[in-house]
Enzyme design. Structure first.
Site, mmCIF file in Angstrom:
data_model
loop_
_atom_site.group_PDB
_atom_site.id
_atom_site.type_symbol
_atom_site.label_atom_id
_atom_site.label_comp_id
_atom_site.label_asym_id
_atom_site.label_seq_id
_atom_site.Cartn_x
_atom_site.Cartn_y
_atom_site.Cartn_z
ATOM 1 N N SER A 36 -13.052 2.439 -24.268
ATOM 2 C CA SER A 36 -13.355 2.778 -22.900
ATOM 3 C C SER A 36 -13.225 4.328 -22.469
ATOM 4 O O SER A 36 -13.590 4.691 -21.384
ATOM 5 C CB SER A 36 -12.265 2.157 -21.944
ATOM 6 O OG SER A 36 -10.944 2.435 -22.219
ATOM 7 N N ASP A 337 -6.591 4.961 -13.136
ATOM 8 C CA ASP A 337 -6.007 3.505 -13.095
ATOM 9 C C ASP A 337 -4.862 3.029 -13.689
ATOM 10 O O ASP A 337 -4.690 1.687 -13.747
ATOM 11 C CB ASP A 337 -7.399 2.510 -13.322
ATOM 12 C CG ASP A 337 -8.072 2.786 -14.650
ATOM 13 O OD1 ASP A 337 -7.052 3.126 -15.379
ATOM 14 O OD2 ASP A 337 -8.954 1.934 -14.946
ATOM 15 N N HIS A 340 -6.635 4.858 -17.829
ATOM 16 C CA HIS A 340 -7.462 5.982 -17.972
ATOM 17 C C HIS A 340 -7.283 6.899 -17.151
ATOM 18 O O HIS A 340 -6.571 7.006 -16.093
ATOM 19 C CB HIS A 340 -9.102 5.389 -17.698
ATOM 20 C CG HIS A 340 -9.100 3.869 -18.834
ATOM 21 N ND1 HIS A 340 -8.920 2.623 -17.797
ATOM 22 C CD2 HIS A 340 -9.696 3.570 -19.543
ATOM 23 C CE1 HIS A 340 -9.424 1.846 -18.737
ATOM 24 N NE2 HIS A 340 -9.506 2.299 -19.837
#
Length: 380
Positions: A36, A337, A340
């Protein structure tokens, strides 16, 4: 090739030391593998729903969610832009006639370095994706015929490509840590993760890559998700300067140390290849040590978007879900978040990797060049 590599490396170093703008190099394409931290939309092609597919993800730069796990651009986006290349298209979003001549992104959010079967055998479940590094390398092989039609053409094409292998490995540990597995058990995963990354580097080199960047892992002890899950009443568990969890950062540093040792071995095997270690760990640690100097005026351990609590992280109410709280100005935050980082943090990390950075108080680095002095010597 050796003389060209030397001249390229010298030019890069001079640009790093002389300029404050992004370093522009002569790469014509980027090929990215990872999770991610680098996914620009592959998970979006694989799943019908995920919290990262909802607003406020993507709000800062794109104005809408794109599958990126941030409020805007990622490190790979800033790298592409600084090299004068378009943002990397996700491989799984390809359509008939899709042109990947300027690069492709194979990274998938939630991906691990080791195959999913390794974790399933141990009762560790990856609910996000089963598209590990090995599967991503398979996609790269599938793409090869459309990029170059024979061996010599591939060698020429990839000699001007930047290969970004990672960041990968973080989820190999994240899934296990957040399921409550012991530190002792998770430490046993590290050699296999390093081997998987090394095998990926070996494969792209065999296909003609001559510039391979391999990022290390982040200081997870500073991430609000970990700080929330592993809250401790023992003050000794925390770094007094940053508030980060020492033992988790030590784990990340151990991974990075072993990764660098393996990359040293790979450089000896492939002296014609620039194998670059991208120090994501220290690039990020600057923010936690000196947040004000980087424009992060809010608590640097608190997530911009999340479900409340001391770090604004709640695994039962994550960013993107109804009821999650979002900060007014993400540019003041390091964490987006809880798992990240914000676009502002990723931009600063990309600049650190691409052009180096000026010395700050008590920093152990004065600058970090795109091509290290050791690699410069190896290219002579």
């Amino acid at each position: 090739m050796a003389l060209h590599s030397l001249m390229f490396s010298l030019l890069t170093v001079l640009l790093v030391l002389a300029r404050t703008e992004p370093v522009l190099c002569d790469f014509t394409s980027i090929f990215s593998f990872g999770d991610s931290i680098a996914d620009t939309g592959n998970l979006l092609c694989l799943k019908s729903d995920d919290h990262s597919f909802r607003f406020p993800y993507g709000e800062t730069y794109f104005g809408h969610p794109t599958g990126r796990c941030s409020n805007g651009r990622l490190i790979v986006d800033f790298m592409a832009q600084s090299l004068g290349l378009p943002l990397l298209p996700p491989y799984l979003a390809q359509t008939n006639g899709q042109d990947f001549q300027q690069g492709a992104n194979f990274a998938v959010s939630g991906a691990t370095a080791l195959d999913n079967a390794f974790y399933e055998e141990r009762g560790i479940h990856n609910i996000c994706t089963n598209n590990s590094l090995g599967i991503q390398l398979g996609w790269f092989k599938e793409l090869l015929p459309s990029l170059c039609d024979q061996s010599s053409n591939c060698l020429n094409f990839f000699s001007r490509s930047l290969f970004l292998v990672g960041e990968i490995g973080g989820n190999d540990y994240n899934h296990a840590f957040l399921e409550g597995r012991s530190l002792e058990e998770i430490r046993t995963f590290v050699p296999g993760v390093i081997d998987a990354i090394s095998s990926a580097v070996q494969m792209v080199v065999e296909h003609g890559a001559v510039t391979v960047m391999v990022p290390g892992n982040f200081p997870i002890g500073c991430f609000s998700s970990y700080l929330m899950v592993f809250q401790s009443s023992n003050e000794e568990d925390y770094d007094p300067q940053t508030g980060c969890l020492r033992w988790l950062n030590e784990f990340s540093m151990n991974h990075n140390h072993l990764l660098q040792k393996e990359l040293d071995r790979m450089r000896d095997l492939h002296p014609h290849v620039s194998i670059i270690y991208a120090d994501y760990y220290n690039a990020a640690m600057r923010f936690f040590r000196y947040p004000l100097q980087f424009g992060f005026s809010e608590g640097c351990l608190t997530a911009c978007c999340g479900g409340g609590g001391p770090y604004n992280y709640n695994k039962s109410l994550v960013c993107g879900n109804r009821g999650a709280r979002v900060c007014d100005d993400p540019s003041l935050y390091v964490s987006w978040d809880g798992m990240h980082l914000t676009e502002a943090a990723y931009k600063a990390i990309a600049y650190y990797i691409l052009q180096g950075f000026k010395d700050i108080p008590d920093s152990s680095h004065q600058y970090l060049t795109f091509i290290t002095s050791k690699e410069l010597l190896q290219n002579t």
